[in-house]
Design a protein around this motif. Structure first.
Motif, PDB file in Angstrom:
ATOM      1  N   THR A   2      -6.739 -27.067 -73.573  1.00 19.76           N
ATOM      2  CA  THR A   2      -5.324 -27.224 -73.264  1.00 19.76           C
ATOM      3  C   THR A   2      -4.887 -28.674 -73.297  1.00 19.76           C
ATOM      4  OG1 THR A   2      -5.839 -27.302 -70.913  1.00 19.76           O
ATOM      5  CG2 THR A   2      -5.272 -25.156 -71.841  1.00 19.76           C
ATOM      6  N   GLY A  32     -16.660 -24.601 -66.648  1.00 21.19           N
ATOM      7  CA  GLY A  32     -16.418 -24.500 -65.213  1.00 21.19           C
ATOM      8  C   GLY A  32     -17.687 -24.271 -64.417  1.00 21.19           C
ATOM      9  N   GLU A  61      -5.104 -35.861 -65.871  1.00 21.71           N
ATOM     10  CA  GLU A  61      -5.649 -34.687 -66.553  1.00 21.71           C
ATOM     11  C   GLU A  61      -7.103 -34.440 -66.163  1.00 21.71           C
ATOM     12  OE1 GLU A  61      -4.173 -32.406 -68.656  1.00 21.71           O
ATOM     13  OE2 GLU A  61      -2.328 -33.342 -67.953  1.00 21.71           O
ATOM     14  N   LYS A  64      -7.166 -32.881 -62.716  1.00 24.95           N
ATOM     15  CA  LYS A  64      -6.793 -31.465 -62.812  1.00 24.95           C
ATOM     16  C   LYS A  64      -7.976 -30.633 -63.310  1.00 24.95           C
ATOM     17  CE  LYS A  64      -2.833 -31.003 -64.720  1.00 24.95           C
ATOM     18  NZ  LYS A  64      -1.807 -30.899 -65.807  1.00 24.95           N
ATOM     19  N   ALA A  65      -8.662 -31.118 -64.341  1.00 22.87           N
ATOM     20  CA  ALA A  65      -9.792 -30.382 -64.910  1.00 22.87           C
ATOM     21  C   ALA A  65     -10.951 -30.293 -63.920  1.00 22.87           C
ATOM     22  CB  ALA A  65     -10.245 -31.046 -66.207  1.00 22.87           C
ATOM     23  N   GLU A  67     -10.732 -30.369 -60.620  1.00 31.28           N
ATOM     24  CA  GLU A  67     -10.336 -29.418 -59.574  1.00 31.28           C
ATOM     25  C   GLU A  67     -10.519 -27.986 -60.051  1.00 31.28           C
ATOM     26  OE1 GLU A  67      -7.171 -30.017 -56.333  1.00 31.28           O
ATOM     27  OE2 GLU A  67      -6.322 -30.950 -58.133  1.00 31.28           O
ATOM     28  N   GLU A  68     -10.071 -27.714 -61.278  1.00 31.32           N
ATOM     29  CA  GLU A  68     -10.180 -26.361 -61.824  1.00 31.32           C
ATOM     30  C   GLU A  68     -11.633 -25.933 -61.964  1.00 31.32           C
ATOM     31  OE1 GLU A  68      -7.986 -26.530 -65.442  1.00 31.32           O
ATOM     32  OE2 GLU A  68      -6.011 -26.430 -64.460  1.00 31.32           O
ATOM     33  N   ALA A  69     -12.530 -26.904 -62.177  1.00 28.07           N
ATOM     34  CA  ALA A  69     -13.958 -26.592 -62.294  1.00 28.07           C
ATOM     35  C   ALA A  69     -14.611 -26.362 -60.937  1.00 28.07           C
ATOM     36  CB  ALA A  69     -14.675 -27.723 -63.035  1.00 28.07           C
ATOM     37  N   GLY A  70     -13.878 -26.641 -59.848  1.00 30.09           N
ATOM     38  CA  GLY A  70     -14.421 -26.397 -58.513  1.00 30.09           C
ATOM     39  C   GLY A  70     -14.926 -27.612 -57.786  1.00 30.09           C
TER      40      GLY A  70
END
Length: 508
Positions: A2, A32, A61, A64-65, A67-70
């Motif tokens: 993205t 992830g 960015e 954000k990435a 955080e999304e990965a945990g």
């Protein structure tokens, strides 16, 4: 991926290289998948680029990435129970103002100092912190009503700040923070903005804490004082230096950045540059060729100068036009923290003051005297909890006098210089909507022919000064001051919904 939709080609390339670096230390952004941290795996890289090249967007960015990965974000104001398998991230800046610029863009940044030193919570109120962080049940605290806990919870959902949430419940900082200690356990991944400001000591501290460290910096800025023009990322191996060269599209029509980038032309002379500024000013109201210093702006955005003598002259002119008495400060006067003067036995108080934002270089607005002689009520610009009351030593420097005039002082505490004008060196890491650059000083640097790191010093000074401006640049060509449009104000200073107070007056 993205990110390809939002990042320019060189940003996307740097993102991919960082993704590979993180995969090597057990953080797979593509899948992830996180593996427990390993002491043997260390990594460091620097993302380097001039103003407008998109360093901050790339940093955002990455956050954000991650955080999304945990990966868990560590804020510096509270840390939950340690878990051996968790991966952590901290986003750092050298100054309160630089951290606040990131927070305004949605990046949960804190200062380096707030990561090196961590708060010690009262055990009773730590239960609230654990509940807010999702690590415990809703507590029952005798002193707090259900409505107070609900306010704390609502605040935390919006701001992710435990001290702010506890303040929203009606508590003061001295109620729930009993002291500060130097971090004794390392963290994991650190992203450092404005890394060109780091000195060697700060860099070594960060290397001890973060096995994985990503530095974001502008190589065209001024190096820290006493480092011979070198920046900490200069010594990294070439593969670890990721260059951003393209000016990002939203900055492409910015006349301030156009002027900053024009300074890279080795053939450009000072008078040529001033002609460029005149041309920009004729067609764009974001650049102003000023015949005088606008005194109204100085209260919140200091005039940027090269020479200390110029700084002192402008500060005294500022105080004269506001008819400030010699023996006291007016509410609304700007100050710059010059450090903490406390003996070794008061180490905890020093940490408390610094943790609240009173670190060297912090911009502060004077709000009036405290309850005891020598104490001041202050607003720390850019701090998450800006209202502070502290023992203060205020120094007003006078032209042609070696010793500063001290209108009042506590025996010990935070020391301050006046902040209506600052040197360009001290302005690094800060940005203001409107910035006034005192051009006669830069002309003197140009005539002297001084060079730093292979470039004329006046160009480095001009680059740093110009890129402090977010909206409007004033290039001041004469040593004159305007009259103020009205008295100094403090109404514009916005605090958090329930500001923390530093209740030092009874103990210092």
């Amino acid at each position: 991926m993205t990110n390809a939709l939002t990042l320019s080609h060189d940003q996307a390339e740097a993102f991919d290289q960082i993704t590979e670096l993180l995969r090597g230390v057990g953080v797979d952004l593509d899948e992830g998948i996180l593996t427990p941290p390993s002491e043997s795996k260390r990594a460091i890289a620097a993302v380097m680029g001039k103003a407008g090249s998109g360093k901050t967007l790339l940093l955002a960015e990455l956050v954000k990435a991650l955080e999304e990965a945990g990966v868990d974000i560590v804020s510096g104001d509270y840390e939950g129970k340690p878990r051996k398998d968790r991966r952590t991230l901290a986003i750092l800046a050298p100054t309160n103002k630089a951290a606040s610029v990131l927070r305004m863009r949605g990046v949960p940044a804190t200062t380096i100092h707030r990561i090196i030193y961590t708060p010690v919570y009262d055990p009773e109120y730590e239960k609230i912190a654990e509940w807010l962080a999702g690590e415990g049940e809703r507590p029952e605290i005798e002193e707090l009503t259900d409505e107070s806990l609900d306010r704390a919870f609502a605040f935390y959902q919006l701001h992710k700040s435990v001290p702010g949430a506890l303040a929203a419940a009606g508590l003061r900082g001295s109620d729930f923070i009993t002291g500060w200690k130097r971090r004794d356990e390392p963290l994991d991944i650190g992203l450092v903005d404005e890394a060109s400001m780091l000195d060697e000591r700060q860099y070594e501290d960060l290397r001890e804490i973060f096995p994985t460290l990503l530095l974001f910096g502008d190589p065209a800025q001024l190096a820290p004082v006493n480092q011979s023009g070198a920046m900490v990322f200069d010594g990294l191996p070439e593969p670890a230096k990721l260059q951003l060269s393209r000016v990002h599209r939203q900055d492409a029509d910015n006349p301030i950045l156009d002027l900053a980038h024009a300074l890279a032309d080795p053939a450009l002379e000072f008078h040529d540059f001033e002609r460029m500024i005149e041309e920009k000013a004729r067609v764009d109201d974001r650049v102003i060729m000023g015949q005088r210093v606008e005194v109204d702006i100085m209260a919140r955005s200091p005039v940027l100068v090269w020479r200390n003598a110029t700084r002192i002259r402008l500060i005294n002119a500022f105080r004269r036009v506001y008819e400030a008495p010699e023996d006291m400060l007016l509410e609304g006067e700007p100050l710059i923290c010059d450090g903490i003067e406390l003996p070794a036995k008061h180490r905890k108080k020093r940490l408390d003051l610094e943790a609240r934002g009173l670190i060297k270089g912090a911009q502060v607005i004077y709000l009036g005297p405290g309850r005891k002689p020598g104490f001041s009520r202050l607003h720390v610009i850019g701090a998450e909890d800006p209202r502070v009351s502290a023992a203060s030593i205020v120094k007003i420097e006078m032209p042609d006098e070696e010793e500063p005039f001290i209108p009042y002082a506590a025996r010990m505490g935070a020391t301050f210089l006046h902040g209506a004008a600052v040197t360009i060196h001290k302005a690094q890491g800060s940005q203001w909507e409107d910035v006034q650059v005192f051009a006669p000083d830069l002309y003197v640097a140009a005539k002297m022919g001084r060079v730093e790191a292979g470039q004329p010093l006046w160009k480095r000074l001009a680059y740093v000064a110009i890129t402090r401006a977010q909206e409007r640049l004033y290039w001041i060509v004469r040593n004159r001051l305007s009259r103020p449009s009205g008295p100094l104000q403090t109404d514009d200073l916005v605090s958090t919904p329930a500001p923390l107070k530093l209740e030092q007056e009874e103990s210092v």
